[in-house]
Design an enzyme around this catalytic site. Structure first.
Site, short mmCIF file in Angstrom:
data_model
loop_
_atom_site.label_atom_id
_atom_site.label_comp_id
_atom_site.label_asym_id
_atom_site.label_seq_id
_atom_site.Cartn_x
_atom_site.Cartn_y
_atom_site.Cartn_z
N ARG A 133 0.82 -1.23 0.00
CA ARG A 133 0.00 0.00 0.00
C ARG A 133 0.85 1.27 0.00
NH1 ARG A 133 -3.04 -3.11 3.54
NH2 ARG A 133 -4.80 -4.05 2.46
N LYS A 159 2.99 11.59 -11.13
CA LYS A 159 2.10 10.72 -11.93
C LYS A 159 2.86 9.44 -12.23
CE LYS A 159 -0.95 13.92 -14.32
NZ LYS A 159 -1.37 14.46 -15.62
N GLU A 210 9.77 18.77 -24.75
CA GLU A 210 9.14 19.14 -23.47
C GLU A 210 9.80 20.42 -22.92
OE1 GLU A 210 6.47 17.64 -22.57
OE2 GLU A 210 6.55 15.61 -23.35
N LYS A 214 7.46 23.20 -13.70
CA LYS A 214 6.54 22.09 -13.45
C LYS A 214 6.15 22.05 -11.97
CE LYS A 214 5.11 17.44 -14.33
NZ LYS A 214 5.24 16.20 -15.06
N GLU A 234 -4.67 17.66 -10.96
CA GLU A 234 -5.28 18.14 -12.21
C GLU A 234 -6.79 18.24 -12.10
OE1 GLU A 234 -3.15 16.42 -15.52
OE2 GLU A 234 -4.69 17.10 -16.91
N ARG A 262 -2.82 22.22 -13.85
CA ARG A 262 -1.89 21.20 -14.35
C ARG A 262 -2.15 20.86 -15.82
NH1 ARG A 262 0.68 16.17 -10.93
NH2 ARG A 262 2.02 15.52 -12.62
N ASN A 306 -0.18 20.11 -20.66
CA ASN A 306 -0.51 19.29 -21.83
C ASN A 306 -0.46 20.07 -23.13
OD1 ASN A 306 -0.98 16.95 -20.34
ND2 ASN A 306 -3.01 17.68 -19.80
N HIS A 354 -0.16 18.30 -26.34
CA HIS A 354 -0.30 16.88 -26.08
C HIS A 354 -1.61 16.27 -26.59
CE1 HIS A 354 3.33 17.44 -23.85
NE2 HIS A 354 3.36 16.18 -23.45
N HIS A 401 -0.95 12.99 -28.52
CA HIS A 401 -1.48 11.67 -28.15
C HIS A 401 -2.28 11.07 -29.32
CE1 HIS A 401 -1.17 12.79 -23.62
NE2 HIS A 401 -0.05 12.24 -24.08
N HIS A 404 7.42 9.86 -28.15
CA HIS A 404 6.45 10.79 -27.57
C HIS A 404 6.86 12.25 -27.82
CE1 HIS A 404 3.61 12.51 -24.80
NE2 HIS A 404 4.59 13.07 -24.11
N1 LIG Z 1 4.73 10.55 -15.31
C1 LIG Z 1 4.71 11.59 -16.08
O1 LIG Z 1 4.36 12.71 -15.65
C2 LIG Z 1 5.15 11.46 -17.49
C3 LIG Z 1 5.36 12.63 -18.28
C4 LIG Z 1 5.84 12.47 -19.58
C5 LIG Z 1 6.09 11.20 -20.10
N2 LIG Z 1 5.86 10.10 -19.31
C6 LIG Z 1 6.14 8.76 -19.82
O2 LIG Z 1 7.54 8.65 -20.06
C7 LIG Z 1 7.75 7.59 -20.99
C8 LIG Z 1 8.83 7.99 -21.96
O3 LIG Z 1 10.01 8.24 -21.25
P1 LIG Z 1 11.42 8.42 -21.97
O4 LIG Z 1 11.26 9.27 -23.16
O5 LIG Z 1 12.36 8.79 -20.92
O6 LIG Z 1 11.69 6.97 -22.57
P2 LIG Z 1 12.38 5.65 -22.00
O7 LIG Z 1 12.26 5.54 -20.54
O8 LIG Z 1 11.83 4.55 -22.84
O9 LIG Z 1 13.91 5.86 -22.38
C9 LIG Z 1 14.30 5.96 -23.74
C10 LIG Z 1 15.47 5.05 -24.08
O10 LIG Z 1 16.67 5.62 -23.58
C11 LIG Z 1 17.41 4.66 -22.82
N3 LIG Z 1 18.14 5.45 -21.84
C12 LIG Z 1 17.63 6.11 -20.78
N4 LIG Z 1 18.58 6.88 -20.23
C13 LIG Z 1 19.71 6.68 -20.94
C14 LIG Z 1 21.04 7.20 -20.85
N5 LIG Z 1 21.37 8.13 -19.97
N6 LIG Z 1 21.96 6.72 -21.71
C15 LIG Z 1 21.63 5.78 -22.64
N7 LIG Z 1 20.39 5.29 -22.79
C16 LIG Z 1 19.44 5.74 -21.95
C17 LIG Z 1 16.38 3.73 -22.27
O11 LIG Z 1 16.94 2.50 -21.97
C18 LIG Z 1 15.39 3.65 -23.45
O12 LIG Z 1 15.84 2.75 -24.39
C19 LIG Z 1 6.42 7.32 -21.64
O13 LIG Z 1 5.93 6.08 -21.18
C20 LIG Z 1 5.52 8.45 -21.14
O14 LIG Z 1 4.17 8.04 -20.99
C21 LIG Z 1 5.43 10.22 -18.03
#
Ligand SMILES: NC(=O)c1ccc[n+]([C@@H]2O[C@H](COP(=O)([O-])OP(=O)(O)OC[C@H]3O[C@@H](n4cnc5c(N)ncnc54)[C@H](O)[C@@H]3O)[C@@H](O)[C@H]2O)c1
Length: 363
Positions: A120, A142, A184, A224, A234, A241, A245, A248, A252, A265
Site C-alpha cells: 500500500r 504521476k 518538453e 513544473k 489536475e 496542471r 498538456n 499533447h 497523443h 512521444h
Molecule cells: N509521469 C509523467 O508525468 C510522465 C510525463 C511524460 C512522459 N511520461 C512517460 O515517459 C515515458 C517515456 O520516457 P522516456 O522518453 O524517458 O523513454 P524511455 O524511458 O523509454 O527511455 C528511452 C530510451 O533511452 C534509454 N536510456 C535512458 N537513459 C539513458 C542514458 N542516460 N543513456 C543511454 N540510454 C538511456 C532507455 O533504456 C530507453 O531505451 C512514456 O511512457 C511516457 O508516458 C510520463
C-alpha cells in the site's frame, strides 16, 4: 566545486526536493545515508541503461540489489509490473524500505506505480536519465502503466521522496531520445516563460555537453513544480496542471493513430506544439510571425513539424475525443494566448482543428 541546483516541490507533507548537478557525488552521498539508516534499499533500471552506464552502476550503485527490466514502452505493462512486485517480495521489502528508479520515463512510471501499490505504498526515489524524465516525468508524482486498451490507463499519484538529476548521465542518451526530450523543454518556455523560449530560440538547439543545459533543465523543473503545487491532481476547472498538456492533445492522437512507437512521444509533442501554435493563431491569439518562429525553433531542435506520413483527419479527431483528458465529451485544448502564456479552452470548433490537422499533412 560543482554547481548544485535545488528546489522543493511544495506539497505539504508530501513535499520533496529536486537536486540537480552535473556529476553523481551528491546522489552517492544520499544513497550512502539511505543505506546507513538501516533501511532496505533496492534499485530498478532497464537493460539499455545499465549497459550504457556500466561504470555509473559499478561505482555508484555497487552491490545494492538491482532489478533490470527490458528497455522500452512495452515494459509499462501488467506483466512487467508483476515481475517488479516479485522482486520486491523476494528482497523482503517492508514498509520502511525504499526503491530507487534509475532510468527514463518508462522506469519512473512503472517503478513509481509499483512503489505506490506494494504494501500500500513505500518510499521511492527517482534518478531520471533521459532529458524527458529530467524535465517532466520524474516531477509531479504521476505514475502508471499501459493497458492493452490504452496508454497510462492504470496508475496512481505517488510523489517521490526526492529526485536526483545527474546531467552528465545524458552523454550516453541516443540523440533521437535527447531531441525528443527537448520538445518538453520547448513546451515549458512556450507555456510559462517567454524568456526561456527566447533563450532556446537563440541557442538554436541543445547538446548534452552545453554548459547552460543544467540550468535549463532546472528552470523546467521549477515551472513544473510551480504548476503541480497549485493543482496536484489536475482538478482545476481551467488552467492548472492541464496547461502542461500544451501540444499533447494533438500528440497523443498522432501517437495513437500512427501506432505507438512510430513517433517517440517527444517527436509527437514537437508536431503537437506546432499544431497548438497554428490553432492559437486561427483563434486570433498568435501572429503568423510568432507561429513561424515556433516552427523554426521546433525544427532547430531536430523535431518534426508535420506528419512523416499522412494520417486520416477523422481518425485523429476520434482519438482526441477518446483522450483521457476529455471531460464529458468536450475536448479541452491548451492554446497560447501569447508566447509564454498558455490557457485552456473548451468548445473549439472541430472544423478549425481539422484544418490544423490538414496543415500538418493529415487527409
Ligand atoms: N509521469 C509523467 O508525468 C510522465 C510525463 C511524460 C512522459 N511520461 C512517460 O515517459 C515515458 C517515456 O520516457 P522516456 O522518453 O524517458 O523513454 P524511455 O524511458 O523509454 O527511455 C528511452 C530510451 O533511452 C534509454 N536510456 C535512458 N537513459 C539513458 C542514458 N542516460 N543513456 C543511454 N540510454 C538511456 C532507455 O533504456 C530507453 O531505451 C512514456 O511512457 C511516457 O508516458 C510520463
Amino acid at each position: 566545486m560543482q554547481k548544485l541546483f535545488s528546489l522543493t516541490v511544495d506539497l505539504g507533507e508530501r513535499s520533496y526536493p529536486i537536486s540537480s548537478s552535473v556529476y553523481p557525488e551528491l546522489f552517492l552521498n544520499q544513497l550512502k545515508e539511505l543505506i546507513k539508516s538501516g533501511r532496505r534499499v533496492v534499485v530498478v533500471t532497464d537493460d539499455n541503461l545499465i549497459k550504457a552506464q556500466s561504470l555509473f552502476f559499478e561505482q555508484i550503485i555497487g552491490d545494492v540489489p538491482t532489478f533490470v527490466i527490458p528497455a522500452g514502452e512495452q515494459s509499462k505493462s501488467l506483466e512487467c509490473l508483476s515481475t517488479v512486485y516479485s522482486f520486491f517480495a523476494r528482497e523482503a521489502l517492508d514498509r520502511k524500505s525504499a526503491v530507487i528508479a534509475i532510468g527514463g520515463g518508462v522506469v519512473g512510471d512503472l517503478v513509481g506505480f509499483a512503489a505506490a501499490s506494494f504494501l500500500r505504498g513505500i518510499d521511492f526515489f527517482q534518478v531520471p536519465t533521459t532529458l524527458l524524465a529530467m524535465v517532466d516525468s520524474s516531477v509531479g508524482g504521476k505514475t502508471g502503466i499501459n493497458l492493452p486498451e490504452g496508454k497510462n490507463l492504470a496508475g496512481a499519484f505517488h510523489q517521490p521522496n526526492a529526485v536526483f538529476i545527474v546531467t552528465d548521465i545524458l552523454k550516453t542518451l541516443p540523440l533521437r531520445d535527447f531531441s525528443a526530450g527537448s520538445a518538453e523543454v520547448l513546451k515549458y518556455g512556450l507555456l510559462a516563460d517567454e524568456k526561456l523560449f527566447t533563450k532556446l530560440s537563440e541557442l538554436n538547439g541543445l547538446a548534452t555537453n552545453d554548459e547552460c543545459l543544467p540550468e535549463i533543465i532546472f528552470r523546467c523543473c521549477q515551472i513544473k513544480a510551480d504548476v503541480v503545487k497549485e493543482d496536484e491532481k489536475e482538478t482545476a476547472p481551467s488552467g492548472g496542471r492541464a496547461l502542461l498538456n500544451l501540444g499533447h492533445t494533438f500528440a497523443h492522437a498522432i501517437e495513437n493513430v500512427a501506432g505507438y512507437g512510430e513517433y517517440l512521444h517527444g517527436e509527437a509533442v514537437g508536431i503537437g506544439l506546432v499544431a497548438a501554435a497554428r490553432l492559437s493563431s486561427r483563434l486570433g491569439y498568435l501572429s503568423s510571425e510568432e507561429v513561424s518562429l515556433i516552427e523554426r525553433v521546433v525544427l532547430a531542435y531536430q523535431l518534426p513539424v508535420g506528419l512523416r506520413e499522412s494520417l486520416p483527419v477523422e481518425a485523429l479527431v476520434t482519438a482526441m475525443r477518446k483522450d483521457k483528458k476529455v471531460s464529458q465529451g468536450a475536448i479541452r485544448f491548451v492554446v497560447l494566448e501569447s508566447i509564454g502564456k498558455a490557457i485552456t479552452l473548451e468548445g473549439v470548433e472541430i472544423a478549425l482543428v481539422e484544418d490544423v490537422l490538414s496543415s500538418l499533412g493529415a487527409v
